[in-house]
Design an enzyme around this catalytic site. Structure first.
Site, short mmCIF file in Angstrom:
data_model
loop_
_atom_site.label_atom_id
_atom_site.label_comp_id
_atom_site.label_asym_id
_atom_site.label_seq_id
_atom_site.Cartn_x
_atom_site.Cartn_y
_atom_site.Cartn_z
CD GLU A 309 41.58 47.60 48.80
OE1 GLU A 309 40.50 47.94 48.30
OE2 GLU A 309 42.15 48.26 49.71
CD GLU A 340 35.11 43.71 48.97
OE1 GLU A 340 35.17 43.52 47.74
OE2 GLU A 340 35.66 44.68 49.53
CG ASP A 494 42.00 47.48 43.40
OD1 ASP A 494 42.02 46.90 44.50
OD2 ASP A 494 41.59 46.92 42.36
#
Length: 512
Positions: A309, A340, A494
């Site tokens: 992750e 990201e 998450d």
């Protein structure tokens, strides 16, 4: 009187019929000029038409498109044939303390003044100046507080402040919490777990004794509202300022403990996070520690898939080390968001690296190009490659994409839909999707690439997962029903990755 009412109702019906006909003709024309425009028109109609009910009618109808997608997800989200039984998660964990930024600074007897940025915070005055600097911009920021004792005093004041909220924090702990909500799973969590965090964790989570420590790692999240004012500073929009003195997570100090515990725990799946925390510790530390991390990760049994992750980073050299030479080739799956993904391609010189930022909702074709590049250049899209990476779960506010190398993963229609569903429900603070509290923002028509040759694709709300292939990589796309008034977005990524993994299954090497 009855006759008059009847005539009025007929007029309303005719007006609605004419309006729908005009809109339909308009959309037909728009589709031929720009295939992406009708999706935006449909979104508008789905919100507007329910408001056209006669004033004496029943309750407003729910949005049609949102309802169709939500219903279809229920059918599409099916359990995989092979379920995980034991999942090991590591290695960043902490307690998030969410508090009013202005209120806490006032409680610390600080007066408003001028803002000034500080790369590292050394005192309460530095904290005040940095907070005012970013509050005035309405921008998010995260800073390391160098003085341990002063930070602990600030953390105690934050935890005791009226209205302060304490949450499980850290990517690993948040993913572990989400996975542990499934009663069929046993979850091992390794990270710096103090007494407060240990009390907050789900009972199904196993924490190795070596991972326990006497004090918690606190991350203070100083929130401010849109329009909030302190002294001469006024926030143009709501956001947060985060500070911590977190050496344990910054050095990934429990990584070796984590890997050593896997032999006894015997997991079916390993989830790794926390690499981003090392970036702020300086190049000398992360260069050496990253090599040690690769050695540790390489000790995990080959038949156990590893999911990495990712999180926000700013050092391109560091990201490039992770991408090309160190971690990415030895994991099987990664999860990341739009910032990201863009930073990853900028660091590695991939497609669309010249983009400085996304303009609104990230273009699906461009996202697809970057995902394909990662799997072809740094993954196992080429069967002759020695890399292990075969799966990427990309999530952004409006939609999700799962990109997988053919033959390595199963049940990905259910996995991408499950990730999108939890994004819709959790952002609203609910256990299930409430279609009256969400809105469709994703494009329903898009291209598979930003350049030719490319495929024109569309999403049917009654079958809301679009699938296409590029070479031997399959892409699964689904819209997200975006919460109109989100309650808390910390940890949402998450939860998305955890849910996607929960419904995924890996294909054993013998079946490839």
């Amino acid at each position: 009187m009855l006759k008059t009412t009847y005539i009025l109702e007929l007029k309303v019906m005719w007006r609605k019929a004419v309006l729908v006909a005009v809109l339909a003709l308009g959309m037909g024309y728009l589709f031929h000029t720009d295939p992406e425009l009708p999706a935006h028109v449909l979104n508008y109609i789905s919100e507007f038409l329910p408001q056209m009910e006669p004033s004496g009618g029943s309750e407003l109808r729910p949005p049609a498109l949102e309802e169709a997608i939500s219903r279809a997800w229920q059918t599409l989200i099916t359990a995989p044939a092979r379920r995980w039984g034991r999942v090991a998660v590591g290695v960043n964990a902490c307690v998030d303390v969410v508090v009013s930024g202005v209120g806490l600074l006032q409680a610390l007897a600080l007066d408003p003044g001028y803002g000034r940025d500080h790369e590292v915070l050394h005192s309460k005055e530095d904290l005040k100046e940095a907070f005012i600097h970013y509050m005035g911009k309405g921008a998010a920021a995260e800073r390391f507080f160098s003085d341990k004792e002063v930070f602990q005093r600030i953390a105690r004041a934050a935890a005791e402040y009226p209205g302060a909220q304490l949450y499980v924090g850290g990517n690993a702990a948040l993913i572990g919490q989400k996975l542990a909500s499934n009663p069929q799973l046993v979850v091992l969590l390794c990270g710096p777990v103090g007494p407060k965090l240990h009390d907050m964790l789900d009972e199904q989570i196993v924490v190795p004794p070596e991972s326990l420590q006497e004090t918690d790692e606190f991350h203070l999240i100083l929130e401010y509202k849109s329009g909030e004012q302190w002294g001469s500073s006024r926030a143009p929009q709501a956001n947060r300022f985060i500070l911590s003195h977190d050496v344990s997570n910054g050095e990934m100090s429990t990584l070796e403990t984590f890997v050593a515990s896997l032999e006894e725990f015997q997991p079916d799946l390993v989830v790794l996070s926390g690499l981003h925390m090392m970036e702020g510790m300086g190049r000398d530390l992360w260069e050496e520690r990253l090599k040690e991390a690769v050695v540790a990760i390489s000790d995990v049994r080959n038949e156990v898939p590893i999911h990495l992750e990712l999180a926000s980073m700013t050092d391109r050299d560091y990201m490039n080390q992770i991408l090309q030479e160190q971690v990415m080739p030895i994991v099987n799956s990664i999860g990341l968001n739009e910032q990201e993904l863009l930073f990853l391609t900028q660091s590695g010189g991939g497609p669309h690296a010249d983009l400085t930022s996304w303009d609104g909702i990230p273009d699906v074709g461009r996202v697809s190009d970057i995902l394909l590049w990662v799997l072809e250049q740094h993954g196992r899209a080429d069967p002759e490659s020695e890399a292990d990476l075969t799966r990427i779960h990309f999530h952004t506010l409006a939609y999700h994409i799962l990109a997988t190398v053919d033959g390595h993963w199963g049940n990905q229609v259910a996995a991408v839909a499950a990730g999108a569903r939890v994004a819709s429900s959790q952002a609203c603070g609910l256990q299930a999707v409430d279609i009256n509290k969400v809105v469709l923002k994703a494009p329903l028509n898009f291209y598979s690439s930003s350049s030719e040759p490319r495929e024109s694709l569309s999403v049917d709300p009654t079958r809301p997962v679009a699938v296409w292939r590029r070479g031997n990589v399959s892409f699964h796309f689904t819209p997200v029903l975006v919460c109109k008034q989100p309650l808390r977005t910390v940890g949402l990524g998450d939860a998305i990755s955890a849910e996607g993994l929960l419904f995924s299954e890996v294909t054993p090497p013998s079946e490839l």
